[in-house]
Scaffold this active site. Sequence first.
Site, PDB file in Angstrom:
ATOM      1  N   MET A  75       0.845  -1.206   0.000  1.00 51.86           N
ATOM      2  CA  MET A  75       0.000   0.000   0.000  1.00 51.86           C
ATOM      3  C   MET A  75       0.875   1.248   0.000  1.00 51.86           C
ATOM      4  O   MET A  75       0.861   2.051   0.915  1.00 51.86           O
ATOM      5  CB  MET A  75      -0.939  -0.052   1.210  1.00 51.86           C
ATOM      6  CG  MET A  75      -2.092   0.922   1.164  1.00 51.86           C
ATOM      7  SD  MET A  75      -3.053   0.836  -0.344  1.00 51.86           S
ATOM      8  CE  MET A  75      -4.510  -0.002   0.208  1.00 51.86           C
ATOM      9  N   GLY A  76       1.642   1.406  -1.066  1.00 55.24           N
ATOM     10  CA  GLY A  76       2.419   2.633  -1.247  1.00 55.24           C
ATOM     11  C   GLY A  76       1.591   3.616  -2.066  1.00 55.24           C
ATOM     12  O   GLY A  76       0.353   3.557  -2.060  1.00 55.24           O
ATOM     13  N   ARG A  77       2.291   4.479  -2.784  1.00 53.11           N
ATOM     14  CA  ARG A  77       1.582   5.498  -3.571  1.00 53.11           C
ATOM     15  C   ARG A  77       0.644   4.882  -4.597  1.00 53.11           C
ATOM     16  O   ARG A  77      -0.513   5.266  -4.725  1.00 53.11           O
ATOM     17  CB  ARG A  77       2.580   6.369  -4.329  1.00 53.11           C
ATOM     18  CG  ARG A  77       3.435   7.273  -3.480  1.00 53.11           C
ATOM     19  CD  ARG A  77       4.296   8.140  -4.421  1.00 53.11           C
ATOM     20  NE  ARG A  77       5.324   8.816  -3.711  1.00 53.11           N
ATOM     21  CZ  ARG A  77       6.498   8.270  -3.365  1.00 53.11           C
ATOM     22  NH1 ARG A  77       6.757   7.004  -3.683  1.00 53.11           N
ATOM     23  NH2 ARG A  77       7.393   8.967  -2.717  1.00 53.11           N
ATOM     24  N   ILE A  78       1.170   3.902  -5.346  1.00 55.09           N
ATOM     25  CA  ILE A  78       0.361   3.364  -6.454  1.00 55.09           C
ATOM     26  C   ILE A  78      -0.758   2.468  -5.914  1.00 55.09           C
ATOM     27  O   ILE A  78      -1.885   2.505  -6.405  1.00 55.09           O
ATOM     28  CB  ILE A  78       1.258   2.612  -7.476  1.00 55.09           C
ATOM     29  CG1 ILE A  78       2.373   3.552  -7.974  1.00 55.09           C
ATOM     30  CG2 ILE A  78       0.437   2.128  -8.671  1.00 55.09           C
ATOM     31  CD1 ILE A  78       3.439   2.879  -8.831  1.00 55.09           C
ATOM     32  N   THR A  82       1.686  -5.529 -11.890  1.00 51.51           N
ATOM     33  CA  THR A  82       2.271  -4.400 -12.625  1.00 51.51           C
ATOM     34  C   THR A  82       3.483  -3.866 -11.859  1.00 51.51           C
ATOM     35  O   THR A  82       3.915  -2.733 -12.088  1.00 51.51           O
ATOM     36  CB  THR A  82       1.243  -3.254 -12.837  1.00 51.51           C
ATOM     37  OG1 THR A  82       0.721  -2.870 -11.559  1.00 51.51           O
ATOM     38  CG2 THR A  82       0.101  -3.666 -13.738  1.00 51.51           C
ATOM     39  N   ARG A 121       6.872  -5.896 -10.313  1.00 54.89           N
ATOM     40  CA  ARG A 121       8.076  -6.485 -10.897  1.00 54.89           C
ATOM     41  C   ARG A 121       7.838  -7.982 -11.039  1.00 54.89           C
ATOM     42  O   ARG A 121       7.255  -8.629 -10.154  1.00 54.89           O
ATOM     43  CB  ARG A 121       9.297  -6.255 -10.004  1.00 54.89           C
ATOM     44  CG  ARG A 121       9.876  -4.847 -10.060  1.00 54.89           C
ATOM     45  CD  ARG A 121      10.509  -4.515 -11.416  1.00 54.89           C
ATOM     46  NE  ARG A 121      11.107  -3.190 -11.453  1.00 54.89           N
ATOM     47  CZ  ARG A 121      10.470  -2.068 -11.795  1.00 54.89           C
ATOM     48  NH1 ARG A 121       9.203  -2.099 -12.136  1.00 54.89           N
ATOM     49  NH2 ARG A 121      11.128  -0.912 -11.801  1.00 54.89           N
ATOM     50  N   GLU A 132      12.796  -9.616 -18.908  1.00 52.70           N
ATOM     51  CA  GLU A 132      12.154  -8.732 -19.888  1.00 52.70           C
ATOM     52  C   GLU A 132      13.132  -8.395 -20.995  1.00 52.70           C
ATOM     53  O   GLU A 132      14.286  -8.119 -20.698  1.00 52.70           O
ATOM     54  CB  GLU A 132      11.660  -7.459 -19.188  1.00 52.70           C
ATOM     55  CG  GLU A 132      10.590  -7.785 -18.166  1.00 52.70           C
ATOM     56  CD  GLU A 132       9.972  -6.560 -17.494  1.00 52.70           C
ATOM     57  OE1 GLU A 132      10.299  -5.416 -17.892  1.00 52.70           O
ATOM     58  OE2 GLU A 132       9.171  -6.751 -16.587  1.00 52.70           O
ATOM     59  N   HIS A 176       5.281  -4.240 -20.116  1.00 56.73           N
ATOM     60  CA  HIS A 176       5.775  -3.276 -19.113  1.00 56.73           C
ATOM     61  C   HIS A 176       5.456  -1.822 -19.504  1.00 56.73           C
ATOM     62  O   HIS A 176       6.359  -1.017 -19.720  1.00 56.73           O
ATOM     63  CB  HIS A 176       7.282  -3.472 -18.891  1.00 56.73           C
ATOM     64  CG  HIS A 176       7.731  -2.967 -17.556  1.00 56.73           C
ATOM     65  ND1 HIS A 176       8.768  -3.508 -16.847  1.00 56.73           N
ATOM     66  CD2 HIS A 176       7.281  -1.939 -16.782  1.00 56.73           C
ATOM     67  CE1 HIS A 176       8.939  -2.852 -15.706  1.00 56.73           C
ATOM     68  NE2 HIS A 176       8.043  -1.890 -15.656  1.00 56.73           N
TER      69      HIS A 176
HETATM   70  C1  GLV Z   1       8.712   1.134 -13.972  1.00 59.01           C
HETATM   71  O1  GLV Z   1       8.556  -0.040 -13.869  1.00 59.01           O
HETATM   72  C2  GLV Z   1       9.145   1.963 -12.901  1.00 59.01           C
HETATM   73  O2  GLV Z   1       9.648   1.435 -11.896  1.00 59.01           O
HETATM   74  O3  GLV Z   1       9.016   3.192 -13.019  1.00 59.01           O
END
Ligand code: GLV
Length: 320
Positions: free
Chosen positions: A155-158, A236, A238, A267, A286
């Site tokens: 639960m960080g920013r994203i 989304t 890693r 990747e 990605h």
């Molecule tokens: C992309 O994966 C980032 O870390 O900005």
Amino acid sequence: MKPKVYITRKIPDEIVTKIEMECEIRMWNEPEIPVPREVLEKEIADAEGLFCLITETIDRELLEKARRLKVISNMAVGYNNIDIKAAKEKKIIVTNTPGVLTETTADLTFALLMATARRLVESSDYLRRGDWKTWSPMQLTGQDVYGATLGIIGMGRIGTALARRANGFDMKILYHNRSRKYQIENELNVKFAELETLLKESDFVCIMTPYSNETKGLISTRELSLMKNTAILINTARGGIVNEDDLYLALKKGTIWAAGLDVYEEEPISQDHPLLTLPNVVTIPHIGSASVKTRLKMAELAAENMMLVLKNEQPKNVVG
Ligand code: GLV
């Protein structure tokens, strides 16, 4: 004399122009091909600033070759491509680009969640192949998003921005994080859960945590087997956080229902990777932060961080 910097990929002209006002630039001028290791090894020897991407492995061995490097500016929020400890030992400052990509990445995560739940890619392929002969009751049926339970790991920013979107879909939201986030719990009506509970109860599990020794292989056979057989895994963050061999088996056997993947252990993912054979995998390359505006903001911030260090000023985003 202007400080010498090396930029590891062709970046937008307007950003190059800004950097050029203060630095002497050398740049790998290809937009789609990563800089070869031997070129980077040579270029890093003299550079005072390095502007790089997640495609470059900045390890101890490479840093040993850097004689004058003061700053590594990663055009990404994640920085698992950089040996932070080795950089620190060499007194090289490492910077990243958090904040500017939060909403764009949360948008993509939610888009991937919806595309996977409602089988958008599979349905589009079905139509284009000419398989659509009639409307039928159970044809291409997916999973409901509205009102479902979302489990957010990290639960960080994203993760927080994702929870905000999920509120609009009246989802019940669980989260797991190293520390409790009481303010977010109150503001966004999200509940803390142990990982096991989150996996058992969620209809959607979204991985939103950084990659580290702690999170490597966090989702493997045991965790997948705790999930509902109607559940969907979205990654989304890693690739290495999920064990791909275990995920393949879980998807193949129906242990879980589907996965939406933007990131991979390696990747680009190889074309003959078994995951690419499964219809219940939505797979994209990605592109979490890939909007025109956000990528420009990231490049601008990475440039700014690098130039601030080179002027002996405090950069906006230091990591480590
Ligand atoms: C992309 O994966 C980032 O870390 O900005």
